[in-house]
Design a protein around this motif. Structure first.
Motif, PDB file in Angstrom:
ATOM      1  N   TYR A  52     -13.241  44.992 -24.992  1.00 27.32           N
ATOM      2  CA  TYR A  52     -12.409  44.105 -24.357  1.00 27.32           C
ATOM      3  C   TYR A  52     -12.120  42.837 -24.908  1.00 27.32           C
ATOM      4  CZ  TYR A  52     -14.242  47.231 -20.547  1.00 27.32           C
ATOM      5  OH  TYR A  52     -14.579  48.475 -19.896  1.00 27.32           O
ATOM      6  N   ASP A  53     -12.264  42.928 -26.473  1.00 29.27           N
ATOM      7  CA  ASP A  53     -11.909  41.715 -27.173  1.00 29.27           C
ATOM      8  C   ASP A  53     -10.567  41.229 -26.800  1.00 29.27           C
ATOM      9  OD1 ASP A  53     -14.472  41.478 -28.330  1.00 29.27           O
ATOM     10  OD2 ASP A  53     -14.026  42.494 -30.003  1.00 29.27           O
ATOM     11  N   TYR A  54      -9.508  42.000 -26.543  1.00 23.42           N
ATOM     12  CA  TYR A  54      -8.487  41.422 -26.352  1.00 23.42           C
ATOM     13  C   TYR A  54      -8.307  40.509 -25.111  1.00 23.42           C
ATOM     14  CZ  TYR A  54      -8.705  44.809 -22.433  1.00 23.42           C
ATOM     15  OH  TYR A  54      -9.292  45.549 -21.110  1.00 23.42           O
ATOM     16  N   ASN A  55      -9.329  40.019 -24.482  1.00 24.90           N
ATOM     17  CA  ASN A  55      -9.435  39.220 -23.448  1.00 24.90           C
ATOM     18  C   ASN A  55     -10.061  37.833 -23.944  1.00 24.90           C
ATOM     19  OD1 ASN A  55      -8.211  40.166 -21.138  1.00 24.90           O
ATOM     20  ND2 ASN A  55     -10.078  41.314 -20.557  1.00 24.90           N
ATOM     21  N   SER A  56     -10.539  37.864 -25.416  1.00 24.35           N
ATOM     22  CA  SER A  56     -11.004  36.848 -25.817  1.00 24.35           C
ATOM     23  C   SER A  56     -10.033  35.878 -26.275  1.00 24.35           C
ATOM     24  CB  SER A  56     -12.087  37.039 -27.248  1.00 24.35           C
ATOM     25  OG  SER A  56     -13.177  37.879 -26.857  1.00 24.35           O
ATOM     26  N   TYR A  57     -10.194  34.577 -26.059  1.00 19.98           N
ATOM     27  CA  TYR A  57      -8.892  33.681 -26.119  1.00 19.98           C
ATOM     28  C   TYR A  57      -9.487  32.151 -26.834  1.00 19.98           C
ATOM     29  CZ  TYR A  57     -10.053  31.584 -21.961  1.00 19.98           C
ATOM     30  OH  TYR A  57     -10.728  30.804 -20.747  1.00 19.98           O
ATOM     31  N   HIS A  58      -8.470  31.524 -27.343  1.00 23.42           N
ATOM     32  CA  HIS A  58      -8.779  30.093 -27.682  1.00 23.42           C
ATOM     33  C   HIS A  58      -7.585  29.311 -27.067  1.00 23.42           C
ATOM     34  CE1 HIS A  58      -8.038  26.345 -30.490  1.00 23.42           C
ATOM     35  NE2 HIS A  58      -9.324  26.284 -29.870  1.00 23.42           N
ATOM     36  N   ARG A  59      -7.865  28.274 -26.230  1.00 22.26           N
ATOM     37  CA  ARG A  59      -6.838  27.549 -25.371  1.00 22.26           C
ATOM     38  C   ARG A  59      -6.968  25.974 -25.779  1.00 22.26           C
ATOM     39  NH1 ARG A  59      -7.816  28.913 -19.936  1.00 22.26           N
ATOM     40  NH2 ARG A  59      -6.172  30.293 -20.062  1.00 22.26           N
ATOM     41  N   ILE A  60      -5.778  25.390 -25.844  1.00 20.32           N
ATOM     42  CA  ILE A  60      -5.584  23.849 -26.275  1.00 20.32           C
ATOM     43  C   ILE A  60      -4.950  23.534 -24.937  1.00 20.32           C
ATOM     44  CG2 ILE A  60      -5.842  23.876 -28.642  1.00 20.32           C
ATOM     45  CD1 ILE A  60      -2.855  23.396 -28.695  1.00 20.32           C
ATOM     46  N   SER A  61      -5.284  22.283 -24.395  1.00 18.91           N
ATOM     47  CA  SER A  61      -4.597  21.862 -23.245  1.00 18.91           C
ATOM     48  C   SER A  61      -4.561  20.252 -23.346  1.00 18.91           C
ATOM     49  CB  SER A  61      -5.119  22.403 -21.882  1.00 18.91           C
ATOM     50  OG  SER A  61      -6.246  21.842 -21.784  1.00 18.91           O
ATOM     51  N   ALA A  62      -3.456  19.633 -22.464  1.00 16.05           N
ATOM     52  CA  ALA A  62      -3.705  18.251 -22.293  1.00 16.05           C
ATOM     53  C   ALA A  62      -3.042  17.895 -21.023  1.00 16.05           C
ATOM     54  CB  ALA A  62      -2.563  17.715 -23.402  1.00 16.05           C
ATOM     55  N   ASP A  63      -3.408  17.094 -20.303  1.00 10.11           N
ATOM     56  CA  ASP A  63      -2.793  16.614 -19.029  1.00 10.11           C
ATOM     57  C   ASP A  63      -2.807  14.948 -18.852  1.00 10.11           C
ATOM     58  OD1 ASP A  63      -3.000  19.444 -16.998  1.00 10.11           O
ATOM     59  OD2 ASP A  63      -4.545  19.530 -18.372  1.00 10.11           O
ATOM     60  N   ILE A  64      -2.027  14.623 -17.973  1.00  5.60           N
ATOM     61  CA  ILE A  64      -1.949  13.390 -17.835  1.00  5.60           C
ATOM     62  C   ILE A  64      -1.615  13.008 -16.329  1.00  5.60           C
ATOM     63  CG2 ILE A  64       0.321  12.915 -18.535  1.00  5.60           C
ATOM     64  CD1 ILE A  64      -0.613  10.057 -19.724  1.00  5.60           C
TER      65      ILE A  64
END
Length: 159
Positions: A52-64
């Motif tokens: 199930y490696d296809y569910n491994s991820y990297h995410r960047i996010s920003a909120d204000i």
């Protein structure tokens, strides 16, 4: 009666099980007399099971968020309100394509969020918060594209 093989044929949370790591920076302040609250984060999730490696991820996010406090006289009592417009962004890159779905490319999602909340104090400790948010996810895989409008209302308690 269940056997191990019958469970293997079903999609389960095993596909999502792994270690989620988050590195985030939260901040708050005032810029040109306007208060703000912000968050920038990077997160990555490595799935434990190699199928199930296809569910491994990297995410960047920003909120204000920009909280705006004010009071209104309602009857004989002044009530305190906080109106907070918000905006956010995230980009998620998945590690590999999902071969079970016959996709040739790894998924990539870009999400934009805008919203606002209104906190209304009923007394010094209790209140009601209403939040409205619109989110849009644009994905390179059409099944994961989404537009969502959410509205929530609930009690608040300050201590």
């Amino acid at each position: 009666e269940f056997s191990d093989t019958s469970l293997e044929d079903r999609r389960t949370s095993l596909e999502q099980t792994g270690i989620l790591q988050v590195l985030a920076l939260n901040g708050a302040g005032t810029l040109f007399g306007v208060p703000w609250i912000g968050r920038v984060a990077s997160s990555w999730n490595e799935i434990d099971h190699p199928d199930y490696d296809y569910n491994s991820y990297h995410r960047i996010s920003a909120d204000i968020a920009i909280p705006i406090s004010f009071s209104l006289n309602l009857g004989e009592t002044a009530r305190h309100f906080v109106f907070t417009p918000t905006a956010g962004f995230s980009m998620t890159d998945y590690d590999q394509a999902n071969k079970q779905m016959e996709w040739d490319v790894a998924r990539r999602d870009i999400e934009w969020r805008v919203g606002a909340s209104l906190d209304m104090k009923i007394d010094p400790r209790f209140g009601v918060r209403t939040t409205v948010q619109y989110a849009n996810i644009d994905s390179n895989l059409p099944n994961f594209e989404m537009d969502n409008l959410s509205v929530s209302i609930g009690p608040t308690f300050s201590y």
